[in-house]
Design a protein around this motif. Sequence first.
Motif, PDB file in Angstrom:
ATOM      1  N   GLY A  60       3.957  13.531  -9.060  1.00 51.42           N
ATOM      2  CA  GLY A  60       2.917  14.070  -8.006  1.00 51.42           C
ATOM      3  C   GLY A  60       1.812  13.148  -7.290  1.00 51.42           C
ATOM      4  O   GLY A  60       0.954  13.606  -6.906  1.00 51.42           O
ATOM      5  N   HIS A  61       1.944  11.866  -7.709  1.00 51.33           N
ATOM      6  CA  HIS A  61       0.748  11.061  -7.492  1.00 51.33           C
ATOM      7  C   HIS A  61       1.053  10.481  -6.064  1.00 51.33           C
ATOM      8  O   HIS A  61       1.674   9.942  -5.874  1.00 51.33           O
ATOM      9  N   PRO A  62      -0.104  10.533  -5.337  1.00 53.67           N
ATOM     10  CA  PRO A  62      -0.062   9.728  -3.822  1.00 53.67           C
ATOM     11  C   PRO A  62       0.405   8.192  -3.783  1.00 53.67           C
ATOM     12  O   PRO A  62       1.169   8.096  -2.903  1.00 53.67           O
ATOM     13  N   ALA A  63       0.226   7.774  -5.066  1.00 57.73           N
ATOM     14  CA  ALA A  63       0.635   6.245  -5.460  1.00 57.73           C
ATOM     15  C   ALA A  63       1.970   6.282  -5.049  1.00 57.73           C
ATOM     16  O   ALA A  63       2.612   5.164  -4.459  1.00 57.73           O
ATOM     17  N   LEU A  64       2.941   7.045  -5.656  1.00 57.14           N
ATOM     18  CA  LEU A  64       4.150   6.984  -5.587  1.00 57.14           C
ATOM     19  C   LEU A  64       4.826   6.954  -4.035  1.00 57.14           C
ATOM     20  O   LEU A  64       5.682   6.171  -3.729  1.00 57.14           O
ATOM     21  N   ILE A  65       4.165   7.909  -3.267  1.00 61.13           N
ATOM     22  CA  ILE A  65       4.355   8.099  -1.856  1.00 61.13           C
ATOM     23  C   ILE A  65       4.067   6.576  -1.288  1.00 61.13           C
ATOM     24  O   ILE A  65       4.894   5.922  -0.501  1.00 61.13           O
ATOM     25  N   ALA A  66       3.052   6.037  -1.498  1.00 64.66           N
ATOM     26  CA  ALA A  66       2.504   4.594  -1.137  1.00 64.66           C
ATOM     27  C   ALA A  66       3.642   3.554  -1.486  1.00 64.66           C
ATOM     28  O   ALA A  66       3.671   2.802  -0.465  1.00 64.66           O
ATOM     29  N   TYR A  67       3.881   3.739  -2.508  1.00 63.75           N
ATOM     30  CA  TYR A  67       4.888   2.585  -3.073  1.00 63.75           C
ATOM     31  C   TYR A  67       6.196   2.815  -2.241  1.00 63.75           C
ATOM     32  O   TYR A  67       6.940   1.775  -1.761  1.00 63.75           O
ATOM     33  N   GLU A  68       6.505   4.038  -2.151  1.00 64.33           N
ATOM     34  CA  GLU A  68       7.942   4.145  -1.601  1.00 64.33           C
ATOM     35  C   GLU A  68       8.015   4.067   0.015  1.00 64.33           C
ATOM     36  O   GLU A  68       9.031   4.318   0.318  1.00 64.33           O
ATOM     37  N   THR A  69       6.769   3.886   0.525  1.00 58.41           N
ATOM     38  CA  THR A  69       6.853   3.543   1.819  1.00 58.41           C
ATOM     39  C   THR A  69       6.163   2.082   1.976  1.00 58.41           C
ATOM     40  O   THR A  69       5.914   1.846   3.319  1.00 58.41           O
ATOM     41  N   GLY A  70       6.175   1.336   1.075  1.00 55.97           N
ATOM     42  CA  GLY A  70       5.819   0.025   1.172  1.00 55.97           C
ATOM     43  C   GLY A  70       4.198  -0.087   1.421  1.00 55.97           C
ATOM     44  O   GLY A  70       4.216  -1.349   1.871  1.00 55.97           O
ATOM     45  N   ASN A 127      15.072   7.305  -0.009  1.00 55.37           N
ATOM     46  CA  ASN A 127      13.429   7.189  -0.187  1.00 55.37           C
ATOM     47  C   ASN A 127      13.578   6.720  -1.558  1.00 55.37           C
ATOM     48  O   ASN A 127      13.627   7.216  -2.349  1.00 55.37           O
ATOM     49  N   THR A 128      12.912   5.449  -1.575  1.00 51.61           N
ATOM     50  CA  THR A 128      13.021   4.602  -2.981  1.00 51.61           C
ATOM     51  C   THR A 128      11.852   3.637  -2.767  1.00 51.61           C
ATOM     52  O   THR A 128      11.391   3.405  -1.773  1.00 51.61           O
ATOM     53  N   ASN A 129      11.842   2.723  -3.825  1.00 47.65           N
ATOM     54  CA  ASN A 129      10.882   1.681  -4.045  1.00 47.65           C
ATOM     55  C   ASN A 129      11.606   0.502  -4.445  1.00 47.65           C
ATOM     56  O   ASN A 129      12.576   0.443  -4.971  1.00 47.65           O
ATOM     57  N   GLN A 130      10.858  -0.557  -4.308  1.00 46.24           N
ATOM     58  CA  GLN A 130      11.664  -2.074  -4.701  1.00 46.24           C
ATOM     59  C   GLN A 130      12.032  -2.254  -5.926  1.00 46.24           C
ATOM     60  O   GLN A 130      13.030  -2.646  -6.246  1.00 46.24           O
ATOM     61  N   VAL A 131      11.092  -1.959  -7.143  1.00 44.69           N
ATOM     62  CA  VAL A 131      11.407  -2.119  -8.386  1.00 44.69           C
ATOM     63  C   VAL A 131      12.734  -0.971  -8.597  1.00 44.69           C
ATOM     64  O   VAL A 131      13.599  -1.887  -9.650  1.00 44.69           O
ATOM     65  N   THR A 132      12.975  -0.100  -8.191  1.00 43.25           N
ATOM     66  CA  THR A 132      13.828   0.647  -8.488  1.00 43.25           C
ATOM     67  C   THR A 132      15.235   0.080  -7.847  1.00 43.25           C
ATOM     68  O   THR A 132      16.314   0.064  -8.665  1.00 43.25           O
ATOM     69  N   VAL A 133      15.219  -0.313  -6.573  1.00 41.91           N
ATOM     70  CA  VAL A 133      16.455  -0.914  -5.931  1.00 41.91           C
ATOM     71  C   VAL A 133      16.932  -2.326  -7.018  1.00 41.91           C
ATOM     72  O   VAL A 133      17.861  -2.498  -6.993  1.00 41.91           O
ATOM     73  N   VAL A 150      19.445   1.229   3.826  1.00 41.27           N
ATOM     74  CA  VAL A 150      17.992   1.580   4.596  1.00 41.27           C
ATOM     75  C   VAL A 150      17.254   2.236   3.491  1.00 41.27           C
ATOM     76  O   VAL A 150      17.555   3.174   3.068  1.00 41.27           O
ATOM     77  N   PHE A 151      15.941   1.507   3.092  1.00 46.39           N
ATOM     78  CA  PHE A 151      15.209   1.909   2.161  1.00 46.39           C
ATOM     79  C   PHE A 151      13.793   2.473   2.758  1.00 46.39           C
ATOM     80  O   PHE A 151      13.429   1.411   3.692  1.00 46.39           O
ATOM     81  N   SER A 152      13.285   3.448   2.317  1.00 46.27           N
ATOM     82  CA  SER A 152      12.038   3.862   2.730  1.00 46.27           C
ATOM     83  C   SER A 152      10.750   2.937   2.657  1.00 46.27           C
ATOM     84  O   SER A 152      10.096   2.719   3.371  1.00 46.27           O
ATOM     85  N   TYR A 153      10.843   2.097   1.404  1.00 39.80           N
ATOM     86  CA  TYR A 153       9.981   1.188   1.117  1.00 39.80           C
ATOM     87  C   TYR A 153       9.944  -0.110   2.304  1.00 39.80           C
ATOM     88  O   TYR A 153       8.938  -0.783   2.354  1.00 39.80           O
ATOM     89  N   GLU A 154      11.144  -0.423   2.699  1.00 38.94           N
ATOM     90  CA  GLU A 154      11.245  -1.309   3.652  1.00 38.94           C
ATOM     91  C   GLU A 154      10.985  -0.955   5.058  1.00 38.94           C
ATOM     92  O   GLU A 154      10.764  -1.782   6.065  1.00 38.94           O
ATOM     93  N   CYS A 155      11.153   0.274   5.366  1.00 39.63           N
ATOM     94  CA  CYS A 155      11.029   0.856   6.775  1.00 39.63           C
ATOM     95  C   CYS A 155       9.613   1.309   6.967  1.00 39.63           C
ATOM     96  O   CYS A 155       9.014   1.456   8.077  1.00 39.63           O
ATOM     97  N   GLY A 156       8.716   1.682   5.939  1.00 35.31           N
ATOM     98  CA  GLY A 156       7.666   2.167   6.062  1.00 35.31           C
ATOM     99  C   GLY A 156       7.346   3.670   6.203  1.00 35.31           C
ATOM    100  O   GLY A 156       6.139   3.923   6.639  1.00 35.31           O
TER     101      GLY A 156
END
Length: 218
Positions: A60-70, A127-133, A150-156
């Motif tokens: 639920g932390h906003p940082a997770l969304i921030a991380y998954e959008t790069g 929708n994912t993040n760099q370390v998971t990929v 196509v990953f969300s963290y690369e697309c923003g």
Amino acid sequence: MRPENGEVMNSFSSRGNSRPKVIVFDLGKVFLEFDYMKGAVGIARSAKLPPEDIIRVISGHPALIAYETGRISTDEFFRVMCDVTGFQGSPEEFFEHFTNVFIPVEEMIDFNEQLRAKGYRTYILSNTNQVTVEHIRRSYPFFSHFDGYVFSYECGVMKPDPAIYQAMERLAGVSGEEIFYVDDLPSNVEGARKLGWQAYVHESPTRTIQIAKMLGII
């Protein structure tokens, strides 16, 4: 809600009976199930919160969304997670547990191979993040058996933002009804349908394969 056979066929007919040229899949809950408790138990060994609270705080932390959008780096995400969970171990230890949550769905892995054997190009839209990929690339050989990603963290941006679907269209060189797409979240399916994709909610491997058969894909 599960679509009945007639609903699938009526939807197909309304699109002019066109067969898709490419197949696009979500990743989580389609090819990889999650066991968040497994990862949370590992993190909790070096943190100040119990596993149940770790799952709640991280998800639920906003940082997770921030991380998954790069918008923040892996190091920045780690520092925030240490602050909110009291984790006192190394980044390597944290991310080992953070990514140790996946269970491959063999039926869908086999389905992708069947599609590729029939000549379809297949893609991942997640929708994912760099370390998971990076972890998935190292750990699961099936993940290399796609034509593109196509990953969300690369697309923003994250699904269901139209921009991430448009990024997939550019990558695959097709658009609209030329794409068959499955995702476990109805909101993401609706986002794809707004661009004309032949998109369906993934309820189970059996159901997704059944829909593909009814549409003449396999």
